[in-house]
Design a protein around this motif. Sequence first.
Motif, PDB file in Angstrom:
ATOM      1  N   ARG A 133       0.889  -1.129   0.034  1.00 35.46           N
ATOM      2  CA  ARG A 133      -0.004   0.026  -0.210  1.00 35.46           C
ATOM      3  C   ARG A 133       0.992   1.325   0.034  1.00 35.46           C
ATOM      4  O   ARG A 133       0.519   2.223  -0.336  1.00 35.46           O
ATOM      5  N   SER A 134       2.126   1.098   0.535  1.00 35.81           N
ATOM      6  CA  SER A 134       3.077   2.333   0.676  1.00 35.81           C
ATOM      7  C   SER A 134       4.420   1.841   0.660  1.00 35.81           C
ATOM      8  O   SER A 134       4.662   0.845   1.240  1.00 35.81           O
ATOM      9  N   TRP A 135       5.013   2.725  -0.451  1.00 33.71           N
ATOM     10  CA  TRP A 135       6.495   2.353  -0.289  1.00 33.71           C
ATOM     11  C   TRP A 135       7.568   3.409   0.089  1.00 33.71           C
ATOM     12  O   TRP A 135       7.296   4.494  -0.021  1.00 33.71           O
ATOM     13  N   THR A 136       8.699   3.305   0.461  1.00 28.52           N
ATOM     14  CA  THR A 136       9.758   4.255   0.773  1.00 28.52           C
ATOM     15  C   THR A 136      10.870   4.038  -0.254  1.00 28.52           C
ATOM     16  O   THR A 136      11.640   2.953  -0.317  1.00 28.52           O
ATOM     17  N   LEU A 137      11.222   5.334  -0.686  1.00 28.98           N
ATOM     18  CA  LEU A 137      12.325   5.436  -1.717  1.00 28.98           C
ATOM     19  C   LEU A 137      13.574   5.068  -1.148  1.00 28.98           C
ATOM     20  O   LEU A 137      13.789   5.285  -0.015  1.00 28.98           O
ATOM     21  N   PRO A 138      14.485   4.285  -1.548  1.00 28.51           N
ATOM     22  CA  PRO A 138      15.905   3.761  -1.125  1.00 28.51           C
ATOM     23  C   PRO A 138      16.443   5.163  -1.011  1.00 28.51           C
ATOM     24  O   PRO A 138      16.539   6.104  -1.939  1.00 28.51           O
ATOM     25  N   VAL A 139      17.198   5.219  -0.053  1.00 32.74           N
ATOM     26  CA  VAL A 139      17.705   6.317   0.512  1.00 32.74           C
ATOM     27  C   VAL A 139      18.967   6.936  -0.347  1.00 32.74           C
ATOM     28  O   VAL A 139      19.242   8.160  -0.464  1.00 32.74           O
ATOM     29  N   GLU A 140      19.600   6.185  -1.293  1.00 31.71           N
ATOM     30  CA  GLU A 140      20.588   6.554  -2.100  1.00 31.71           C
ATOM     31  C   GLU A 140      20.234   7.080  -3.446  1.00 31.71           C
ATOM     32  O   GLU A 140      20.829   7.459  -4.312  1.00 31.71           O
ATOM     33  N   LEU A 141      18.743   6.936  -3.446  1.00 30.33           N
ATOM     34  CA  LEU A 141      18.522   7.511  -4.922  1.00 30.33           C
ATOM     35  C   LEU A 141      18.193   8.764  -5.017  1.00 30.33           C
ATOM     36  O   LEU A 141      17.785   9.525  -4.029  1.00 30.33           O
ATOM     37  N   SER A 142      18.120   9.680  -6.346  1.00 34.50           N
ATOM     38  CA  SER A 142      18.069  10.819  -6.379  1.00 34.50           C
ATOM     39  C   SER A 142      16.598  11.348  -6.602  1.00 34.50           C
ATOM     40  O   SER A 142      15.826  10.557  -7.052  1.00 34.50           O
ATOM     41  N   GLN A 143      16.542  12.677  -6.682  1.00 29.93           N
ATOM     42  CA  GLN A 143      15.234  13.060  -7.144  1.00 29.93           C
ATOM     43  C   GLN A 143      14.880  12.698  -8.863  1.00 29.93           C
ATOM     44  O   GLN A 143      13.671  12.552  -8.953  1.00 29.93           O
ATOM     45  N   VAL A 144      15.899  12.410  -9.418  1.00 29.95           N
ATOM     46  CA  VAL A 144      15.684  11.948 -10.821  1.00 29.95           C
ATOM     47  C   VAL A 144      14.985  10.554 -10.984  1.00 29.95           C
ATOM     48  O   VAL A 144      13.903  10.590 -11.574  1.00 29.95           O
ATOM     49  N   GLU A 145      15.721   9.357 -10.010  1.00 26.71           N
ATOM     50  CA  GLU A 145      14.965   8.346 -10.053  1.00 26.71           C
ATOM     51  C   GLU A 145      13.588   8.175  -9.138  1.00 26.71           C
ATOM     52  O   GLU A 145      12.565   7.570  -9.766  1.00 26.71           O
ATOM     53  N   LEU A 146      13.456   9.482  -8.224  1.00 31.87           N
ATOM     54  CA  LEU A 146      12.149   9.378  -7.843  1.00 31.87           C
ATOM     55  C   LEU A 146      11.033   9.758  -8.821  1.00 31.87           C
ATOM     56  O   LEU A 146      10.238   9.171  -8.932  1.00 31.87           O
ATOM     57  N   ALA A 147      11.359  10.914  -9.653  1.00 27.48           N
ATOM     58  CA  ALA A 147      10.560  11.402 -10.696  1.00 27.48           C
ATOM     59  C   ALA A 147      10.165  10.131 -11.824  1.00 27.48           C
ATOM     60  O   ALA A 147       8.860  10.248 -11.998  1.00 27.48           O
ATOM     61  N   ASP A 148      11.340   9.545 -11.822  1.00 30.57           N
ATOM     62  CA  ASP A 148      10.915   8.508 -12.952  1.00 30.57           C
ATOM     63  C   ASP A 148       9.723   7.249 -12.330  1.00 30.57           C
ATOM     64  O   ASP A 148       8.970   6.884 -12.944  1.00 30.57           O
ATOM     65  N   MET A 149      10.052   7.080 -11.103  1.00 32.19           N
ATOM     66  CA  MET A 149       9.352   6.086 -10.415  1.00 32.19           C
ATOM     67  C   MET A 149       7.897   6.553 -10.202  1.00 32.19           C
ATOM     68  O   MET A 149       6.829   5.854 -10.413  1.00 32.19           O
ATOM     69  N   LEU A 150       7.588   7.791  -9.799  1.00 37.69           N
ATOM     70  CA  LEU A 150       6.233   8.354  -9.659  1.00 37.69           C
ATOM     71  C   LEU A 150       5.678   8.627 -11.179  1.00 37.69           C
ATOM     72  O   LEU A 150       4.552   8.384 -11.338  1.00 37.69           O
ATOM     73  N   ALA A 151       6.380   8.599 -12.234  1.00 37.60           N
ATOM     74  CA  ALA A 151       5.850   8.621 -13.596  1.00 37.60           C
ATOM     75  C   ALA A 151       5.316   7.202 -13.977  1.00 37.60           C
ATOM     76  O   ALA A 151       4.013   7.184 -14.477  1.00 37.60           O
ATOM     77  N   ALA A 152       6.009   6.335 -13.756  1.00 40.64           N
ATOM     78  CA  ALA A 152       5.746   4.902 -14.000  1.00 40.64           C
ATOM     79  C   ALA A 152       4.493   4.440 -13.017  1.00 40.64           C
ATOM     80  O   ALA A 152       3.636   3.822 -13.557  1.00 40.64           O
ATOM     81  N   ILE A 153       4.505   4.988 -11.674  1.00 37.99           N
ATOM     82  CA  ILE A 153       3.519   4.733 -11.024  1.00 37.99           C
ATOM     83  C   ILE A 153       1.917   5.267 -11.665  1.00 37.99           C
ATOM     84  O   ILE A 153       1.016   4.497 -11.458  1.00 37.99           O
ATOM     85  N   GLN A 154       2.173   6.423 -12.230  1.00 43.77           N
ATOM     86  CA  GLN A 154       0.841   6.841 -12.952  1.00 43.77           C
ATOM     87  C   GLN A 154       0.680   6.257 -14.078  1.00 43.77           C
ATOM     88  O   GLN A 154      -0.585   6.025 -14.380  1.00 43.77           O
ATOM     89  N   ASN A 155       1.528   5.967 -14.874  1.00 40.12           N
ATOM     90  CA  ASN A 155       1.456   5.226 -15.997  1.00 40.12           C
ATOM     91  C   ASN A 155       0.760   3.856 -15.951  1.00 40.12           C
ATOM     92  O   ASN A 155      -0.009   3.433 -17.013  1.00 40.12           O
ATOM     93  N   MET A 156       1.240   3.069 -14.951  1.00 42.63           N
ATOM     94  CA  MET A 156       0.937   1.874 -15.026  1.00 42.63           C
ATOM     95  C   MET A 156      -0.213   1.332 -13.836  1.00 42.63           C
ATOM     96  O   MET A 156      -0.844   0.491 -13.488  1.00 42.63           O
ATOM     97  N   ASN A 157      -0.918   2.969 -13.405  1.00 40.65           N
ATOM     98  CA  ASN A 157      -1.960   2.948 -12.584  1.00 40.65           C
ATOM     99  C   ASN A 157      -2.074   2.002 -11.386  1.00 40.65           C
ATOM    100  O   ASN A 157      -2.952   1.263 -10.991  1.00 40.65           O
TER     101      ASN A 157
END
Length: 292
Positions: A133-157
Amino acid sequence: MNITLGPIPFYWPKQNVIDFYEAAQDWPVDRIILGETVCSKRREMRLNDWLEVARKLQATGKEVALSTLALLEAESELKALASICAQDEFVVEANDLAAVELLFNAGKPFLAGPYLNIYNPKTLELLCKDGLRSWTLPVELSQVELADMLAAIQNMNLHVNTEVMVHGYLPLALSARCFTARALDRPKDECKRICIDYPTGIPVDSQEHQRLFTMNGIQTLSGDILDLRRELPAIQTMGVSSVRIVPSQYDMANIISAYASAIKGDLITDMPPSSASYCNGYWYGDAGMAHW
């Protein structure tokens, strides 16, 4: 955007833990994660103790979850994990795939802590099917990887919330060897839980006297403390559901207040001092110890 208070990473005396969470009842945090995530030898707080604290926090209106060990090494630890996953009062935050399997088999939804190492959308999709239901971004990832993951979450619904750690010593590694016991010339099995004498870990400096790491039993933490307070407007704009503050000392009231104010737009006041200097390099794709 909500505030989550993560589990205490250090080994504190039972009364200190109880006092800490009594104070937390009045802090502007929405969710509190309870439990031992580092070492099963840390037995000041047992499951019934955590459940009692959880009930008191829930009675004050806080959302509460129970966390699990990030590294399991013994049958006894699996049994303790099974007890946490079997209780039905509070949702569980899984830090290991053994916890995920137990919760999936029981048909229970779960949260993912930072130790679950979710690095790509396919992993996230698989875990969502298992009940995430909720996930935590691995601490070593940057804002770029976060943006990619958020876009994928939206695209994959995918129906999952995203959380980003914004304060605390960064959890870098876990080992079967206890570094604190080793540093004090003690065998791991005869450590006598000596890490209780180090409420914010043991600093590790380079030969150039630069703080590199923090020893915390079997865990290696960053030397400096993550501080993404000034990045909160960007994090909020990206669509992150909640930010995680991990306790870095006994008294967290002023630090949490500063983050709560920052979410409301107040970035003028300075960040309160903590038990170490601050860093934020990973967020910018830089060395983690850098401070922009």
